[in-house]
Scaffold this active site. Structure first.
Site, PDB file in Angstrom:
ATOM      1  N   SER A 107       0.794  -1.234   0.000  1.00  0.00           N
ATOM      2  CA  SER A 107       0.000   0.000   0.000  1.00  0.00           C
ATOM      3  C   SER A 107       0.824   1.280   0.000  1.00  0.00           C
ATOM      4  O   SER A 107       0.253   2.379  -0.025  1.00  0.00           O
ATOM      5  CB  SER A 107      -0.950   0.010   1.200  1.00  0.00           C
ATOM      6  OG  SER A 107      -2.015  -0.870   0.982  1.00  0.00           O
ATOM      7  N   LYS A 110      -0.219   3.662  -2.632  1.00  0.00           N
ATOM      8  CA  LYS A 110      -1.266   4.681  -2.517  1.00  0.00           C
ATOM      9  C   LYS A 110      -0.716   6.105  -2.456  1.00  0.00           C
ATOM     10  O   LYS A 110      -1.464   7.066  -2.701  1.00  0.00           O
ATOM     11  CB  LYS A 110      -2.143   4.385  -1.300  1.00  0.00           C
ATOM     12  CG  LYS A 110      -2.966   3.099  -1.435  1.00  0.00           C
ATOM     13  CD  LYS A 110      -3.860   2.877  -0.221  1.00  0.00           C
ATOM     14  CE  LYS A 110      -4.745   1.646  -0.369  1.00  0.00           C
ATOM     15  NZ  LYS A 110      -4.004   0.378  -0.222  1.00  0.00           N
ATOM     16  N   SER A 164      -5.683   3.162   4.610  1.00  0.00           N
ATOM     17  CA  SER A 164      -5.257   2.258   3.543  1.00  0.00           C
ATOM     18  C   SER A 164      -6.443   1.497   2.941  1.00  0.00           C
ATOM     19  O   SER A 164      -6.349   0.304   2.646  1.00  0.00           O
ATOM     20  CB  SER A 164      -4.202   1.264   4.064  1.00  0.00           C
ATOM     21  OG  SER A 164      -3.285   0.949   3.047  1.00  0.00           O
TER      22      SER A 164
END
Length: 330
Positions: A107, A110, A164
């Site tokens: 993640s 992101k 997340s």
């Protein structure tokens, strides 16, 4: 005389009757005992619970473990196979462990997702709706954003960075001009423009192990994203209440260091998938210096946080002027 004989005969007959009756009584008693024994035995059998022996499933090795990166020693005995600390203003590298290793970044992806969304200038107030296309079919992870949930682009961005949220990140990419394919192309184009030669993206969430980068590349990404005030604020937000239909739902940050007063964090992002291990990137202020930290492929539930603490303490004893900061209190 006859009377006496009759009385004797009657007494003998009664005795004989009693004697013949006694075995029957004994037999009946024995039968009852056996019956009770059988009942007791039956009850004991019924009370036995057979448990299957637990099946031990071997842990899936991370890419870093497969490559032997954890065998590389470092002076801090970090659990992360990759670690990198750089002064953001001078580009001086203060700590480096396997900085060029290219690994899945989970993640941490992101951060690039958020950067592309902000730079294209789409309205943060526009309403986006989660659809079946946003469901994770890669890792089958769950989400609190049910199909049909409608939030603003700003809220989606907030949840993607703070908590997340995978569906939020995917919805952001899907609603990019030109759709998801155009969004992923924009992510890779931005990486190339930043000189992130080791970096490649295939989707906006980080669930795919094909989203890969190196520590030195991620330091470049942190350098750029930490200069965007909105991304700094959203990534370091500790919690937020979001209206999901008629309910107010509490979302929290995935990074416990944000509540630690010994840390002054300007931007952060965590990440985890099995192939990547535990990951963490941050921009933090120490001894009057803006530092960029990258930890990849950390093994253990809280190991990335422990590694960050080890690094902070080491920097406290290394950086001049650190004694004047809260970090020196430990």
């Amino acid at each position: 005389m006859l009377g006496i004989l009759l009385k004797t005969f009657a007494a003998a007959f009664l005795s004989f009757s009693l004697l013949t009756a006694l075995p029957g009584v004994a037999t009946a008693g024995t039968a009852d005992v056996k019956s009770k024994a059988r009942t007791s035995s039956t009850r004991q059998v019924k009370s036995v619970v057979l448990r299957k022996q637990a099946v031990v499933v071997p842990a899936v090795p991370t890419f870093g473990q497969t490559a032997g990166l954890h065998e590389v020693d470092d002076p801090l005995a970090l659990k992360s196979s990759v670690a990198y600390v750089m002064d953001q203003n001078t580009n001086e590298v203060l700590f480096s462990k396997n900085p060029q290793a290219v690994l899945p970044i989970a993640s941490i992806t992101k951060l690039m997702t958020a950067l592309v969304v902000v730079e294209v200038g789409q309205s943060l107030d526009e309403k986006l709706t989660v659809t079946a296309d946003d469901i994770d079919t890669e890792k089958n992870t769950r989400s609190r954003l049910a199909v049909g949930t409608t939030l603003t682009r700003g809220d989606m961005l907030h949840l993607a960075l703070m908590s997340s949220e995978n569906r939020a990140a995917h919805a952001l990419g899907r609603n990019y001009p030109g759709g998801l394919d155009a969004f992923v192309a924009a992510m890779n184009a931005k990486a190339q423009s930043l000189g992130m030669a080791d970096t490649h993206y295939v989707e906006p969430t980080g669930l795919s192990s094909h989203n890969q980068s190196s520590a030195s590349d991620l330091a470049k990404l942190v350098n750029v994203t930490s200069q965007v005030p909105l991304l700094r604020d959203l990534s370091t937000s500790r919690e937020a209440r979001v209206a999901l239909g008629k309910r107010l739902v509490q979302f929290r940050s995935t990074n416990g260091l944000l509540s630690n007063p010994l840390w002054d964090i300007g931007l952060q992002k965590t990440g985890f998938i099995n192939e990547a291990g535990k990951c963490l990137v941050m921009q933090a202020r120490m001894a009057g210096r803006q530092l960029i930290m990258v930890f990849l492929d950390s093994s253990g539930k809280a190991s990335r946080i422990a590694d960050a603490e080890r690094m902070r303490k080491w920097l406290a004893s290394t950086l001049p002027g650190e004694a004047d900061t809260p970090s020196a209190k430990l």
